[in-house]
Write a protein that holds these residues in place. Sequence first.
Motif, PDB file in Angstrom:
ATOM      1  N   TRP A 120      65.498 -19.160  43.934  1.00 35.32           N
ATOM      2  CA  TRP A 120      64.400 -19.978  43.425  1.00 35.32           C
ATOM      3  C   TRP A 120      64.421 -21.378  44.027  1.00 35.32           C
ATOM      4  O   TRP A 120      63.362 -21.919  44.377  1.00 35.32           O
ATOM      5  N   ALA A 121      65.579 -21.981  44.127  1.00 29.66           N
ATOM      6  CA  ALA A 121      65.672 -23.331  44.691  1.00 29.66           C
ATOM      7  C   ALA A 121      65.183 -23.351  46.133  1.00 29.66           C
ATOM      8  O   ALA A 121      64.487 -24.293  46.557  1.00 29.66           O
ATOM      9  N   ARG A 122      65.532 -22.340  46.898  1.00 23.85           N
ATOM     10  CA  ARG A 122      65.077 -22.281  48.289  1.00 23.85           C
ATOM     11  C   ARG A 122      63.559 -22.140  48.363  1.00 23.85           C
ATOM     12  O   ARG A 122      62.895 -22.812  49.170  1.00 23.85           O
ATOM     13  N   GLU A 123      62.986 -21.287  47.525  1.00 23.20           N
ATOM     14  CA  GLU A 123      61.537 -21.092  47.533  1.00 23.20           C
ATOM     15  C   GLU A 123      60.810 -22.366  47.095  1.00 23.20           C
ATOM     16  O   GLU A 123      59.752 -22.701  47.646  1.00 23.20           O
ATOM     17  N   ILE A 124      61.376 -23.069  46.130  1.00 23.14           N
ATOM     18  CA  ILE A 124      60.769 -24.315  45.662  1.00 23.14           C
ATOM     19  C   ILE A 124      60.780 -25.360  46.771  1.00 23.14           C
ATOM     20  O   ILE A 124      59.780 -26.048  47.015  1.00 23.14           O
ATOM     21  N   ALA A 125      61.928 -25.477  47.452  1.00 23.75           N
ATOM     22  CA  ALA A 125      62.033 -26.452  48.546  1.00 23.75           C
ATOM     23  C   ALA A 125      61.060 -26.130  49.669  1.00 23.75           C
ATOM     24  O   ALA A 125      60.500 -27.037  50.303  1.00 23.75           O
ATOM     25  N   ASP A 126      60.827 -24.849  49.896  1.00 25.72           N
ATOM     26  CA  ASP A 126      59.887 -24.462  50.948  1.00 25.72           C
ATOM     27  C   ASP A 126      58.447 -24.817  50.600  1.00 25.72           C
ATOM     28  O   ASP A 126      57.605 -24.999  51.482  1.00 25.72           O
ATOM     29  N   SER A 127      58.149 -24.907  49.299  1.00 25.76           N
ATOM     30  CA  SER A 127      56.772 -25.188  48.866  1.00 25.76           C
ATOM     31  C   SER A 127      56.541 -26.668  48.585  1.00 25.76           C
ATOM     32  O   SER A 127      55.403 -27.079  48.358  1.00 25.76           O
ATOM     33  N   GLY A 128      57.593 -27.443  48.571  1.00 29.25           N
ATOM     34  CA  GLY A 128      57.456 -28.859  48.245  1.00 29.25           C
ATOM     35  C   GLY A 128      58.779 -29.570  48.409  1.00 29.25           C
ATOM     36  O   GLY A 128      59.365 -29.541  49.483  1.00 29.25           O
ATOM     37  N   ASP A 129      59.292 -30.154  47.318  1.00 30.73           N
ATOM     38  CA  ASP A 129      60.550 -30.890  47.386  1.00 30.73           C
ATOM     39  C   ASP A 129      61.370 -30.644  46.123  1.00 30.73           C
ATOM     40  O   ASP A 129      60.841 -30.686  45.007  1.00 30.73           O
ATOM     41  N   LEU A 130      62.663 -30.420  46.301  1.00 28.58           N
ATOM     42  CA  LEU A 130      63.625 -30.353  45.212  1.00 28.58           C
ATOM     43  C   LEU A 130      64.667 -31.426  45.493  1.00 28.58           C
ATOM     44  O   LEU A 130      65.492 -31.278  46.403  1.00 28.58           O
ATOM     45  N   LEU A 131      64.609 -32.513  44.733  1.00 26.14           N
ATOM     46  CA  LEU A 131      65.475 -33.655  44.968  1.00 26.14           C
ATOM     47  C   LEU A 131      66.577 -33.712  43.921  1.00 26.14           C
ATOM     48  O   LEU A 131      66.312 -33.548  42.729  1.00 26.14           O
TER      49      LEU A 131
END
Length: 450
Positions: A120-131
């Motif tokens: 999930w974290a990888r997919e989220i980062a691909d769609s925007g930003d996970l800081l």
Amino acid sequence: MSDEVRTYDLIVVGAGAAGLATAHRAADLGARVLVLEKADTPGGSAALSAGILWTAPDLDVLRRIQPDGDPELGSLVVKGYEQAVDDVRASGASVSDEWRDHLEWGRACKIDIARLFEVWAREIADSGDLLTNVSRVELRTEGDAVMGVRFRHRGECVEAYARGGVVLATGGFQGDPELRQSFIGFGADDIAVRSNPHSVGDGFRLGRSAGGAASRHLSAFYGHTLPSPLTVDARVFLRLTLYCSAYGIIVNRQGRRFTDESLGDEVSNQLLVRQPGHRAVLIWDDEVQRKRALAVPYPSGMALDRHAEATELGARTAAADSIEGLIGTVAGWGVDGAGLRRTLEAYRRASEGADVPLDAPLPLRPSPLATPPFRAVEIQPCITIPFGGLRVDGDSRVLDRSGQAVPGLFAAGADAGGAQDLRYVGGIVFGFVFGRRAAESALSSIATRA
């Protein structure tokens, strides 16, 4: 003045189970998402758990176990359980076969939560930003509506706006002594925290600052008893949780029972906070030791001798071949020996059918001390998540005191309260179900305005 301004479809504050579920669903719907996490890695308290996804199997059981919980929120979790399991499977993370007797009444499965959060974290980062390592988050508003956030990251002050709004998913207020004392009372500022250290009420305070109301059940919480006086940290969260307390006898320092032990360790844990010194003693016989204490508490759980391990780590424990011998040792811990003797005798007689007064109801499955050797351990209460938080509706919208939605503001997971009261009907599943609902509700508001 901010150094940078960014725009997204949705902003999520917190990257635990609820935050990741929210952002994942939003990304799956094609949204550009910003996730802000104060720790250096995502996962929150769920990453420290056994990864059990569970809740009541139907609404009848839910109402029996949780009669005073919010009926709408609780029913949505029961109805959303299978979708939550499907979401885990869709990620490629493993899901065990289901079992139907979790805590003797729940439906449950074990998931590979580390793998799930990684995907999930990888997919989220691909769609925007996970800081990560984010600090000083503030909500940005226009009139009554929440439009975005301001925060610090890597030494810079950043402003971010979201067309769909902001979802609060910071994991509850259990890490903040002031909020624990304010809402739970009874000296709860001193009790141990059995969760990640970063959930200190950020979401609750942010929601209140924007006009959000508090939910019901602010004094109730989930946690488990642990041996005392041990330091509570991630090494003992699961290994030394005393699930077997549901089959033993629990007394306070006056030697009196204060709970129907068969309601579960998580209920005894809450009531323990109200006892003198926040300490009690759990006592059981060898039959319970063999059939319960040494058994796995649930499929994939750990089978180990928690009494022996607690003893090795320095907890107050006792073992004796006679009740009198056990009472003598326990009295040395500050427990009233005469009171304990009266309690054990009354319990024994009541379990045999005698009409005798008891300090707490006799369990449906009483466990009189019949088979030596007898064991005891001093126990302490711990908090994992609160049951109270921000008041929300079934679409995870934060509500104000009049019951109206605060425009642009949502909450999920332990930041959203009111669904549970004294007894526990799931943790991770609430984050998954209402994270999904928060994302869908927030993004649908974009389409409505368009």
